[in-house]
Design an enzyme around this catalytic site. Sequence first.
Site, PDB file in Angstrom:
ATOM      1  N   LYS A 130      -7.294   5.510   3.765  1.00  0.00           N
ATOM      2  CA  LYS A 130      -6.521   3.917   2.597  1.00  0.00           C
ATOM      3  C   LYS A 130      -7.184   4.236   1.587  1.00  0.00           C
ATOM      4  O   LYS A 130      -8.966   3.948   1.746  1.00  0.00           O
ATOM      5  CB  LYS A 130      -6.797   2.624   3.863  1.00  0.00           C
ATOM      6  CG  LYS A 130      -6.007   1.707   3.387  1.00  0.00           C
ATOM      7  CD  LYS A 130      -4.543   1.873   4.206  1.00  0.00           C
ATOM      8  CE  LYS A 130      -3.624   1.175   3.574  1.00  0.00           C
ATOM      9  NZ  LYS A 130      -2.298   1.326   3.984  1.00  0.00           N
ATOM     10  N   ASP A 170       1.566   0.670  -0.562  1.00  0.00           N
ATOM     11  CA  ASP A 170       1.105  -0.698  -0.112  1.00  0.00           C
ATOM     12  C   ASP A 170       1.025  -1.739  -0.605  1.00  0.00           C
ATOM     13  O   ASP A 170       1.498  -1.088  -1.444  1.00  0.00           O
ATOM     14  CB  ASP A 170      -0.240  -0.320   0.184  1.00  0.00           C
ATOM     15  CG  ASP A 170      -0.547  -1.084   1.739  1.00  0.00           C
ATOM     16  OD1 ASP A 170      -0.106  -1.108   2.990  1.00  0.00           O
ATOM     17  OD2 ASP A 170      -1.541  -2.260   1.441  1.00  0.00           O
TER      18      ASP A 170
END
Length: 451
Positions: A130, A170
């Site tokens: 991430k 995201d």
Amino acid sequence: MAVSDHVDFNGFMEGVKRRNPHQPEFVQAVQEVAEDIFDFIEDKEEYHAQQILRRIAEPDRVVSFRVCWEDDNGNIRVQRGYRVQNNNAIGPYKGGIRFHPSVNESVLKFLAFEQTFKNALTGLPMGGGKGGSNFNPKGKSVREIMRFCQSFMTELYRHIGADIDVPAGDIGVGGREIGYMFGQYKRITNQFTGVLTGKGLEFGGSLIRPEATGYGAVYFLADMLAVKGADLGGKTAVISGSGNVATHAAEKIVHLGGKPVTLSDSGGFIHDPEGLTLEKINWVKAHKTHRRGRISEYCDEFTGASYHEGKTPWGVPCDVALPCATQNELLGADARTLVANGCVAVSEGANMPSDLEAVHVFKDAKIMFAPGKAANAGGVAVSGLEMSQNSERRSWSEAELQQMLKDIMAGIHARCLTYGEQGGGYVDYVKGANIAGFKKVADAMLAFGVV
Ligand code: NDP
């Protein structure tokens, strides 16, 4: 005799807290997984001897870097960028990039940790990662966003690659931002590879990627209801958020005959007792994405709806709930209200939207509760399919991809049942997802020895 990590749960968590000071989100995510894994590995000596849980809870690496950019007034601005590469035991690191002022190392470590189990659950060969920045896209011009994305990629490019680490979007990173980052990657490396997913259809993107997370969360909800012989027909759904995941979840609820009655943003929530139609949802999509508007303006557009400033939607009576905004947006008290109001199922479109207390409330009440790592895996699953299409230099049709998404969500549901069935008709989906995801990664790590 080998030194094993036969410590008790409290001892393990004390160590995690000591090694990760000031990282509450990361500690919370590890605790939620460890609560289930401790029982599972109790009698499995090889996991202890090889310190598997301890190793999974330590990212492979955390890269942090400076991102300088120039705003429209000629001021030099400095942001912090990150990439957390958590675990690549079963495939290249894979996970989104988040641009939001709340981004810090703790938030990205929690997301990369969760992503590792989620990606394993999809059945596709993807590790967990991430990344992101504390850059706030709100109020920025398109040219400022482009300059920021280019500067961010100018550092990130050296850490990623189609077989190394494949980021996606995201919060705050949609198709536009992916386009700017892909353009910069290509410019620096002179390579056209599947290094990012969520790309535009013209340059290697996959059909249904934007819809996949929200649709997948609703497919998972429908799969849970089907176990009880029920479906979404006529069910009232409370949804938070009004971004990519929330609007597509609302859309799929309508497709399957349900009635979404709320959406929200960081300012508050709207309640439309008549239900959001596809037309209203399309208005929200355009309003939030292209016009960068606020959800409160929904009430100026559609009569009969009310806006509740500074509030979350969990007090609105419903049959099913889908938290689709951000982490820790649904607290213990909210969970008690949902249960008291007769909510029978919760499917997490966002990552870790329910805090630990809320998760325990849902488990104690034995309602159907799908954690994000299972319910929102549809997005990364279609990203995995985008990687395959890029490698094969081909594109699958929408019908093929819709079917693959449905099948993947059904597969995740089945894996959760394997380890989550508790007897008496109750399925602990948190436990099922944690153990199924852990086992796949852990067994690959065992095969590699100590690396
Ligand atoms: P978007 O940026 O499209 O939308 C985020 C939404 O959440 C916006 O409505 C935003 O409101 C709201 N929000 C953000 N922060 C807060 C906050 N602190 N309090 C209340 N509302 C907030 O993001 P996505 O829809 O893509 O992502 C939503 C969630 O889903 C995240 O947890 C993400 O990690 C997760 N997820 C996303 C996937 C994807 O494919 N996009 C895949 C898997 C998980 P505002 O406009 O006011 O900021």
